[in-house]
Every structure is written in structure tokens, then in C-alpha cells.
Design a protein around this motif. Structure first.
Motif, PDB file in Angstrom:
ATOM      1  N   PRO A 173      -4.022  29.574 -11.401  1.00 10.64           N
ATOM      2  CA  PRO A 173      -3.140  30.319 -10.488  1.00 10.64           C
ATOM      3  C   PRO A 173      -3.903  31.070  -9.397  1.00 10.64           C
ATOM      4  O   PRO A 173      -3.441  31.144  -8.251  1.00 10.64           O
ATOM      5  N   HIS A 174      -5.084  31.591  -9.719  1.00  8.82           N
ATOM      6  CA  HIS A 174      -5.859  32.329  -8.725  1.00  8.82           C
ATOM      7  C   HIS A 174      -6.431  31.395  -7.659  1.00  8.82           C
ATOM      8  O   HIS A 174      -6.380  31.690  -6.463  1.00  8.82           O
ATOM      9  N   ILE A 175      -6.964  30.273  -8.107  1.00  8.53           N
ATOM     10  CA  ILE A 175      -7.541  29.336  -7.144  1.00  8.53           C
ATOM     11  C   ILE A 175      -6.432  28.672  -6.325  1.00  8.53           C
ATOM     12  O   ILE A 175      -6.614  28.378  -5.140  1.00  8.53           O
ATOM     13  N   ALA A 176      -5.276  28.462  -6.919  1.00 10.55           N
ATOM     14  CA  ALA A 176      -4.138  27.932  -6.153  1.00 10.55           C
ATOM     15  C   ALA A 176      -3.692  28.947  -5.096  1.00 10.55           C
ATOM     16  O   ALA A 176      -3.347  28.560  -3.974  1.00 10.55           O
ATOM     17  N   ASP A 177      -3.717  30.239  -5.442  1.00 13.46           N
ATOM     18  CA  ASP A 177      -3.418  31.273  -4.438  1.00 13.46           C
ATOM     19  C   ASP A 177      -4.403  31.193  -3.274  1.00 13.46           C
ATOM     20  O   ASP A 177      -4.018  31.305  -2.109  1.00 13.46           O
ATOM     21  N   PHE A 178      -5.683  31.019  -3.601  1.00 14.09           N
ATOM     22  CA  PHE A 178      -6.705  30.910  -2.563  1.00 14.09           C
ATOM     23  C   PHE A 178      -6.396  29.749  -1.616  1.00 14.09           C
ATOM     24  O   PHE A 178      -6.373  29.917  -0.392  1.00 14.09           O
ATOM     25  N   TRP A 179      -6.160  28.567  -2.181  1.00 18.35           N
ATOM     26  CA  TRP A 179      -5.917  27.394  -1.345  1.00 18.35           C
ATOM     27  C   TRP A 179      -4.564  27.466  -0.645  1.00 18.35           C
ATOM     28  O   TRP A 179      -4.418  26.986   0.483  1.00 18.35           O
ATOM     29  N   GLU A 180      -3.573  28.055  -1.300  1.00 19.07           N
ATOM     30  CA  GLU A 180      -2.272  28.206  -0.646  1.00 19.07           C
ATOM     31  C   GLU A 180      -2.410  29.111   0.575  1.00 19.07           C
ATOM     32  O   GLU A 180      -1.845  28.847   1.635  1.00 19.07           O
ATOM     33  N   ARG A 181      -3.172  30.176   0.432  1.00 19.63           N
ATOM     34  CA  ARG A 181      -3.423  31.077   1.566  1.00 19.63           C
ATOM     35  C   ARG A 181      -4.186  30.345   2.675  1.00 19.63           C
ATOM     36  O   ARG A 181      -3.851  30.438   3.846  1.00 19.63           O
ATOM     37  N   ALA A 182      -5.227  29.603   2.295  1.00 14.14           N
ATOM     38  CA  ALA A 182      -6.069  28.917   3.271  1.00 14.14           C
ATOM     39  C   ALA A 182      -5.331  27.804   4.013  1.00 14.14           C
ATOM     40  O   ALA A 182      -5.533  27.629   5.222  1.00 14.14           O
ATOM     41  N   LEU A 183      -4.482  27.064   3.315  1.00 17.08           N
ATOM     42  CA  LEU A 183      -3.868  25.880   3.921  1.00 17.08           C
ATOM     43  C   LEU A 183      -2.425  26.070   4.358  1.00 17.08           C
ATOM     44  O   LEU A 183      -1.988  25.477   5.341  1.00 17.08           O
ATOM     45  N   LEU A 184      -1.678  26.865   3.608  1.00 15.78           N
ATOM     46  CA  LEU A 184      -0.251  26.998   3.885  1.00 15.78           C
ATOM     47  C   LEU A 184       0.142  28.360   4.436  1.00 15.78           C
ATOM     48  O   LEU A 184       1.245  28.535   4.926  1.00 15.78           O
ATOM     49  N   ARG A 185      -0.765  29.317   4.273  1.00 17.90           N
ATOM     50  CA  ARG A 185      -0.535  30.703   4.734  1.00 17.90           C
ATOM     51  C   ARG A 185       0.685  31.331   4.087  1.00 17.90           C
ATOM     52  O   ARG A 185       1.352  32.156   4.686  1.00 17.90           O
ATOM     53  N   THR A 186       0.982  30.951   2.836  1.00 17.46           N
ATOM     54  CA  THR A 186       2.185  31.459   2.167  1.00 17.46           C
ATOM     55  C   THR A 186       1.890  32.269   0.907  1.00 17.46           C
ATOM     56  O   THR A 186       2.810  32.635   0.199  1.00 17.46           O
TER      57      THR A 186
ATOM     58  N   MET B  82       0.836  -1.184   0.000  1.00 21.66           N
ATOM     59  CA  MET B  82       0.000   0.000   0.000  1.00 21.66           C
ATOM     60  C   MET B  82       0.877   1.244   0.000  1.00 21.66           C
ATOM     61  O   MET B  82       1.810   1.349   0.792  1.00 21.66           O
ATOM     62  N   ARG B  83       0.588   2.168  -0.891  1.00 25.69           N
ATOM     63  CA  ARG B  83       1.449   3.346  -0.977  1.00 25.69           C
ATOM     64  C   ARG B  83       1.130   4.330   0.145  1.00 25.69           C
ATOM     65  O   ARG B  83      -0.016   4.457   0.570  1.00 25.69           O
ATOM     66  N   GLU B  84       2.163   4.993   0.617  1.00 27.92           N
ATOM     67  CA  GLU B  84       1.981   6.012   1.645  1.00 27.92           C
ATOM     68  C   GLU B  84       1.437   7.268   0.980  1.00 27.92           C
ATOM     69  O   GLU B  84       1.900   7.681  -0.076  1.00 27.92           O
ATOM     70  N   THR B  85       0.421   7.856   1.584  1.00 25.11           N
ATOM     71  CA  THR B  85      -0.205   9.051   1.041  1.00 25.11           C
ATOM     72  C   THR B  85       0.269  10.252   1.847  1.00 25.11           C
ATOM     73  O   THR B  85      -0.050  10.362   3.031  1.00 25.11           O
ATOM     74  N   PRO B  86       1.031  11.145   1.234  1.00 21.03           N
ATOM     75  CA  PRO B  86       1.546  12.301   1.979  1.00 21.03           C
ATOM     76  C   PRO B  86       0.466  13.363   2.187  1.00 21.03           C
ATOM     77  O   PRO B  86      -0.540  13.407   1.479  1.00 21.03           O
ATOM     78  N   ASP B  87       0.710  14.221   3.145  1.00 24.82           N
ATOM     79  CA  ASP B  87      -0.158  15.366   3.355  1.00 24.82           C
ATOM     80  C   ASP B  87       0.153  16.421   2.294  1.00 24.82           C
ATOM     81  O   ASP B  87       1.151  16.320   1.564  1.00 24.82           O
ATOM     82  N   ILE B  88      -0.687  17.408   2.186  1.00 18.06           N
ATOM     83  CA  ILE B  88      -0.441  18.540   1.278  1.00 18.06           C
ATOM     84  C   ILE B  88       0.728  19.328   1.866  1.00 18.06           C
ATOM     85  O   ILE B  88       0.669  19.786   3.006  1.00 18.06           O
ATOM     86  N   ARG B  89       1.805  19.465   1.077  1.00 17.00           N
ATOM     87  CA  ARG B  89       3.022  20.078   1.594  1.00 17.00           C
ATOM     88  C   ARG B  89       3.288  21.475   1.054  1.00 17.00           C
ATOM     89  O   ARG B  89       3.829  22.313   1.761  1.00 17.00           O
ATOM     90  N   ASP B  90       2.969  21.703  -0.238  1.00 18.25           N
ATOM     91  CA  ASP B  90       3.421  22.945  -0.860  1.00 18.25           C
ATOM     92  C   ASP B  90       2.557  23.299  -2.069  1.00 18.25           C
ATOM     93  O   ASP B  90       1.585  22.610  -2.367  1.00 18.25           O
ATOM     94  N   ARG B  91       2.949  24.352  -2.754  1.00 13.99           N
ATOM     95  CA  ARG B  91       2.202  24.826  -3.908  1.00 13.99           C
ATOM     96  C   ARG B  91       2.137  23.768  -5.010  1.00 13.99           C
ATOM     97  O   ARG B  91       1.112  23.612  -5.665  1.00 13.99           O
ATOM     98  N   HIS B  92       3.199  23.029  -5.200  1.00 12.76           N
ATOM     99  CA  HIS B  92       3.193  21.974  -6.206  1.00 12.76           C
ATOM    100  C   HIS B  92       2.095  20.945  -5.909  1.00 12.76           C
ATOM    101  O   HIS B  92       1.352  20.539  -6.805  1.00 12.76           O
ATOM    102  N   ASP B  93       1.990  20.532  -4.648  1.00 10.45           N
ATOM    103  CA  ASP B  93       0.938  19.590  -4.272  1.00 10.45           C
ATOM    104  C   ASP B  93      -0.439  20.177  -4.563  1.00 10.45           C
ATOM    105  O   ASP B  93      -1.334  19.466  -5.040  1.00 10.45           O
ATOM    106  N   LEU B  94      -0.617  21.455  -4.268  1.00 10.94           N
ATOM    107  CA  LEU B  94      -1.901  22.103  -4.552  1.00 10.94           C
ATOM    108  C   LEU B  94      -2.186  22.134  -6.048  1.00 10.94           C
ATOM    109  O   LEU B  94      -3.315  21.888  -6.475  1.00 10.94           O
ATOM    110  N   ASP B  95      -1.179  22.444  -6.842  1.00  4.74           N
ATOM    111  CA  ASP B  95      -1.375  22.476  -8.297  1.00  4.74           C
ATOM    112  C   ASP B  95      -1.806  21.109  -8.832  1.00  4.74           C
ATOM    113  O   ASP B  95      -2.731  21.019  -9.642  1.00  4.74           O
ATOM    114  N   VAL B  96      -1.157  20.052  -8.361  1.00  2.00           N
ATOM    115  CA  VAL B  96      -1.518  18.696  -8.800  1.00  2.00           C
ATOM    116  C   VAL B  96      -2.938  18.374  -8.344  1.00  2.00           C
ATOM    117  O   VAL B  96      -3.749  17.859  -9.121  1.00  2.00           O
ATOM    118  N   LEU B  97      -3.258  18.675  -7.111  1.00  2.52           N
ATOM    119  CA  LEU B  97      -4.591  18.428  -6.573  1.00  2.52           C
ATOM    120  C   LEU B  97      -5.651  19.196  -7.351  1.00  2.52           C
ATOM    121  O   LEU B  97      -6.690  18.640  -7.737  1.00  2.52           O
TER     122      LEU B  97
END
Length: 147
Positions: free
Chosen positions: A47-60, A1-16
Motif C-alpha cells: 500500500p505504501h509503494i502503491a501510494d508512491f507510484w499513484e502520486r508519481a504517475l496519477l497525482r491522486t 496480438m493483444r492490445e496493451t493498455p496504459d496505466i490507468r488507475d490504482r488497480h493497474d498499479l497494484d497488479v503491476l
């Protein structure tokens, strides 16, 4: 079973977000809002929606847009219902769960549900309790991947 990582960074958000919007655009219930009503260009929107989620989840990231305005504009053309928001939440949960597990992933899912409820209420959808209007309680979802 593969390990599922948490959301770590902007790249993860873009893929998601690409996974989610791929499913959302193809969905027969909510896809037409993106493809026909709004004519969404994903490369412009992402890019705009990624900014939204990056702000909401990563605060960056900064996000200074009004997330309600585009939904209100869509709603005037074709009403958004509890069924539409329920499907959005289903796809969002399935997308997150298919790629990530951990505190940020759980926060992303909870935030998605809160956003859907707030937008529905602000658009005049009122309470979703006992409406039978199609809003799917998240506790009942068993989706783990998006086709």
C-alpha cells in the motif's frame, strides 16, 4: 496480438507492483534484500509503494514518507551497488512492458530509472558512467516480460 493498455488507475498499479515484487523477491541478485535483509512483508509494503507510484504517475494519492531512509538502512547492513539498482531497473521495465504501453508506462519506466540513479548516488555510488559496476543502460534492454 493483444492490445496493451496504459496505466490507468490504482488497480493497474497494484497488479503491476505485485508482478514486479514477485519477480524481485525471486531474483537471486536483489531478492535477498527483500527477503533476508529487510524481511519485507509485501502486504504491509505494497500500500505504501502503491501510494508512491499513484502520486508519481496519477497525482491522486498522498505520499509523505521518505523513500531514501529504508534504502539507506539496507545499505548499512548490506551495500547496495550499481548492479543491484541495474537489476531493479531491468525487472521494473520488464514488469511495466509486460502489462502496459503508453505515456504513463513510459513515465513509470523513466521515473524508475531516475529513482535508481538518485538512490545510487546518495548511497555513495557516485557516477555510473564507465564504472563497469553492473548498472545496465536502459536503452540496451530488450526485456519485455518477467518470468
Amino acid at each position: 496480438m493483444r492490445e496493451t493498455p496504459d496505466i490507468r488507475d490504482r488497480h493497474d498499479l497494484d497488479v503491476l507492483l505485485r508482478r514486479f515484487y514477485g519477480a524481485a523477491f525471486a531474483d537471486p541478485l536483489i531478492g535477498p534484500f527483500f527477503t533476508e535483509v529487510a524481511g519485507t512483508d509485501l502486504e504491509v509494503h505494497l500500500p505504501h509503494i502503491a501510494d508512491f507510484w499513484e502520486r508519481a504517475l496519477l497525482r491522486t494519492a498522498d505520499y509523505g514518507r521518505d523513500p531514501f531512509a529504508p534504502h539507506a538502512a539496507l545499505h548499512t547492513v548490506r551495500p547496495l551497488t550499481a548492479a543491484h539498482f541495474g537489476r531493479w531497473v531491468q525487472l521494473w521495465h520488464a514488469s511495466v512492458d509486460g502489462l502496459h504501453a503508453g505515456p504513463r508506462a513510459e513515465r513509470a519506466k523513466a521515473q524508475g530509472e531516475r529513482i535508481a540513479l538518485v538512490l545510487l548516488k546518495r548511497l555513495g555510488g557516485g557516477s555510473t558512467e564507465g564504472t563497469g559496476g553492473g548498472f545496465v543502460p536502459l536503452a540496451a534492454l530488450e526485456l519485455r516480460s518477467v518470468a
